[in-house]
Design a protein around this motif. Structure first.
Motif, short mmCIF file in Angstrom:
data_model
loop_
_atom_site.label_atom_id
_atom_site.label_comp_id
_atom_site.label_asym_id
_atom_site.label_seq_id
_atom_site.Cartn_x
_atom_site.Cartn_y
_atom_site.Cartn_z
N THR A 1 -5.05 -7.80 -6.53
CA THR A 1 -5.99 -6.67 -6.52
C THR A 1 -6.81 -6.69 -7.82
O THR A 1 -6.30 -7.03 -8.88
N GLY B 1 -7.91 -0.87 -7.13
CA GLY B 1 -7.09 -1.80 -6.35
C GLY B 1 -7.91 -2.49 -5.27
O GLY B 1 -7.60 -2.38 -4.09
N TRP B 2 -8.94 -3.20 -5.67
CA TRP B 2 -9.82 -3.90 -4.72
C TRP B 2 -9.10 -5.18 -4.28
O TRP B 2 -8.93 -6.11 -5.09
N PRO B 3 -8.64 -5.25 -3.04
CA PRO B 3 -7.83 -6.40 -2.65
C PRO B 3 -8.65 -7.63 -2.27
O PRO B 3 -9.73 -7.49 -1.68
N LYS C 1 2.97 -0.70 -10.23
CA LYS C 1 2.36 -1.80 -9.46
C LYS C 1 2.80 -3.13 -10.04
O LYS C 1 3.14 -4.07 -9.33
N TYR D 1 -12.74 0.76 -5.38
CA TYR D 1 -11.49 0.90 -4.61
C TYR D 1 -10.38 1.52 -5.47
O TYR D 1 -9.21 1.15 -5.35
N GLY E 1 0.83 -1.21 0.00
CA GLY E 1 0.00 0.00 0.00
C GLY E 1 0.86 1.26 0.00
O GLY E 1 0.61 2.20 -0.76
N GLY F 1 -4.75 -10.03 0.35
CA GLY F 1 -4.02 -8.93 -0.26
C GLY F 1 -3.12 -9.31 -1.43
O GLY F 1 -2.45 -8.47 -2.00
N ASN G 1 2.49 1.75 -3.37
CA ASN G 1 1.52 2.21 -4.37
C ASN G 1 1.17 3.67 -4.19
O ASN G 1 1.05 4.41 -5.17
N SER H 1 -2.63 -9.35 -10.51
CA SER H 1 -3.84 -8.54 -10.62
C SER H 1 -4.93 -9.37 -11.28
O SER H 1 -4.69 -10.47 -11.76
#
Lengths: 157, 501
Positions: free
Chosen positions: B74, B65-67, B317, B62, A109, B71, A112, B431
């Motif tokens: 995403t 980046g919806w985890p 990312k 989100y 996090g 985690g 990012n 992802s």
């Protein structure tokens, strides 16, 4: 390149949290060639804008992470994270990246957000060879973020 | 104060599934049926799409980046009128016949789907892109595949008048992309179907939908309903909010006890975006981003390799780097050659959607060992491809050295240099843009949630019409399959309209 801080009051990255974020962003994106490091107020301004739009639960966890990182700094460099040397901060960040899953999530996090605050800025685009939008002048209802990314807003005192 | 209203049909979600059902129900709307499409996201006009990552984060749940619960992956899931068709590239693949047969859903056959695909492709203006749409990244991909002796194919795309600006994933600024917002929803609206943006469905019950309408944000198009809470009575409810939202709605309705498969067999099409660095700028941000793929590894290693393009922030990312590696490699952004590997992940009962104590949707998914192996092999394949194309450096998250030159890997086999043993959840960037399953179709309630036509077992009023119907991964990019299944749902609803009551 202009890395001045546009004059928007920070709402979430304040005090120690700001210091931790800047100290981390400085190592996640270190200065390279003509590019400054990510640890600048301009990065923090964009991130703070994004934090305001973040899901509240995630935002709370993100801000708590900064506090935890600061305290844990003593284990990696004898001082709080934000006051540690670059090498000690790198050690701590590397540990977070490969450590327990909660720390890995935190690092993910943090990285990012640092990258969001850095690689969405027009001056950085120019330096990395990205031409940006095909329609650069298309207006966005929130003029603050455009100004932050263009570094057009006033310089903070 | 809560308003009440009576409708004949409510469609929850406005993407590939919801849009297609809405269009299918258009004749009923023309005949006077009261039908509404409820969309949690906003109605974005074309002028809203500024082609800037940070400004367009609101197009995604989100922020893109919806985890999942642990985690490690995403999700990029669209959130707006048009659903994920707002932000997809328009890759239009038919469900492979072999996958359809493997699904084993009674009556769902390649023969049933073929005419639906044909009609949808015509409606959506699907084309095979000409050579004038092939940018340097795609040209290099095709040439490298040919050098390596790999089969390479053009990707069918749903476009009309594309100006090749390259920002498909941030909303098409010109309206050329023929998604639900361009094709199905306008037709449905013309017939009298009401489109309601900013409307979050809180709960569904028997013939009931509880929803909350919020204020439209600046720059978006206001919907027809005033902000506030709404209680809707509806004869038919179609859940098309996508996976995992639709399984979440059904779980919140308390259907898990009657339907033990509910939420289960969730798949994600886990993806890795992989980068090579050419010795000169190829400016992948110019031109259409996706025109070629290779099916070479689908049968043997369970992944497709497609061309790809991502903007600077999202690229960071995917790269999985930080420190000097990141800062340095990003200065070569204009030289990036980019591909995406999409793994056909196995459907496991253990991978499931569930609800937190607060009622939030949780994606409880653990990537399978075979998926990790598949993605490691994808990195080996991508490395070979990048070297064949002339790249001087590669970035592979499961490599012994994540940023490496051809010489670095030269003294040992690539399979040793890039190993699934180096996979570490969260650190290894994964992802997903294709969540599927959770309301799988099937014969009976013991191992499925809906019948082959999307009707929830044991319920006459409740249907599902989105990717959560998939019993297993579609293997290919799923939107056309979603539309074809939604077309079946719409057909069944129209055929049974006299019995709605």
């Amino acid at each position: 390149m202009d890395i001045s801080a546009p004059n928007r009051e920070l709402r979430y990255l304040t005090g120690r949290k700001l210091a931790v974020f800047l100290a981390a962003a400085d190592r996640i994106i270190p200065a390279f060639d003509s590019l400054p490091s990510g640890g600048t107020m301009t990065t923090a301004q964009v991130v703070d804008w994004a934090l305001e739009r973040m899901e509240p639960g995630l935002r709370k966890r993100f801000l708590a992470l900064l506090t935890v990182m600061e305290i844990m700094g003593v284990a990696f460099g004898a001082r709080p994270f934000s006051k540690n040397s670059a090498k000690a901060r790198d050690r701590q960040l590397a540990w977070m990246e490969s450590g327990p899953s909660l720390m890995r999530m935190g690092f993910f996090g943090l990285k990012n957000y640092a990258c969001l605050g850095y690689y969405t800025r027009e001056a950085v685009w120019k330096a990395i060879g990205y031409a940006g939008p095909a329609r650069p002048d298309r207006q966005y209802p929130d003029t603050v973020i455009r100004a932050l990314c263009r570094a057009e807003a006033e310089v903070a005192p | 104060m809560t308003r009440t209203m009576e409708l004949d049909a409510v469609i929850i979600g406005s993407g590939a599934g919801g849009g297609t059902v809405a269009e299918r129900l258009a004749p009923l709307a023309e005949a006077g049926a009261r039908i509404a499409v409820l969309e949690e996201g906003h109605h974005f006009p074309l002028a809203y799409f500024t082609q800037r990552e940070v400004e367009m984060m609101g197009l995604f749940r989100y922020g893109g980046g919806w985890p999942i619960k642990d985690g490690s992956i995403t999700l990029a899931a669209g959130r707006g009128l048009g659903g994920s068709t707002l932000v997809y590239t328009g890759v239009t693949f038919r469900l492979p016949d072999a996958v359809c047969e493997k699904w084993g859903v009674p009556g769902l056959t390649p023969k049933d789907l073929a005419p639906r695909f044909e009609r949808l492709e015509k409606d959506l203006s699907v084309i095979v892109p000409g050579d004038d749409m092939v940018n340097d990244n795609n040209r290099l991909f095709a040439e490298a595949c040919e050098t390596l002796g790999w089969e390479v194919k053009k990707i069918p795309l749903n476009l009309s008048g594309c100006e090749q600006e390259g920002f498909c994933n941030l909303g098409c600024a010109t309206g050329a992309k023929q998604g639900a917002m361009a094709v199905q929803l306008p037709r449905a609206q013309k017939a009298g179907v009401v489109l309601v943006p900013n409307c979050r469905v809180e709960k569904i019950g028997r013939g009931k939908v509880s929803a909350k309408v919020s204020e439209p944000p600046p720059g978006t198009v206001p919907g027809p309903w005033e902000p506030g809470e709404v209680e809707i009575s509806a004869k038919r409810i179609v859940c098309a909010a996508g996976s995992p939202a639709t399984p979440g709605l059904l779980l919140a309705a308390g259907l898990e006890k009657e339907l033990p498969a509910l939420g289960r067999y969730f798949t994600l099409h886990p993806a890795m975006t992989l980068y090579g660095v050419m010795p000169h700028p190829i400016k992948n941000y110019q031109g259409f981003p996706k025109t070629y793929y290779t099916p070479r590894f689908s049968q043997t290693h369970h992944f497709y390799l497609e061309t790809a393009f991502y903007y600077p922030f999202v690229s960071t990312k995917h790269l999985g780097l930080w420190g000097e590696d990141l800062a340095r490699i990003m200065t070569r952004y204009a030289n990036f050659m980019t591909v995406i590997a999409l793994n056909h992940d196995p459907a496991s009962e253990k991978n499931r959607i569930r609800l937190s104590r607060k009622g939030e949707v949780i994606m409880d998914y653990t990537i399978a060992k075979e998926s990790v192996e598949s993605l490691a092999h994808a990195q080996v394949a991508a490395t070979r491809l990048f070297i064949a194309a002339g790249c001087r450096e590669m970035v592979m998250p499961m490599a012994k050295k994540p940023v490496f030159t051809p010489a670095d890997a030269g003294d040992k086999s690539l399979e040793e240099f890039i190993s699934p043993k180096r996979f570490l959840p969260i650190k290894t960037p994964l992802s997903s843009a294709h969540p599927q399953g959770g309301c799988r179709m099937g014969a009976g309630p013991e191992d499925s949630v809906t019948d082959p036509w999307g009707k929830v077992h044991g319920r006459e009023d409740l249907y599902v019409a989105d990717a959560s119907l998939f019993p297993q991964s579609s293997a290919v990019n799923p939107y056309l399959t979603v539309m074809a299944l939604a077309d079946r749902v719409g057909q069944k609803l129209v055929e049974s309209a006299d019995s709605w009551g």
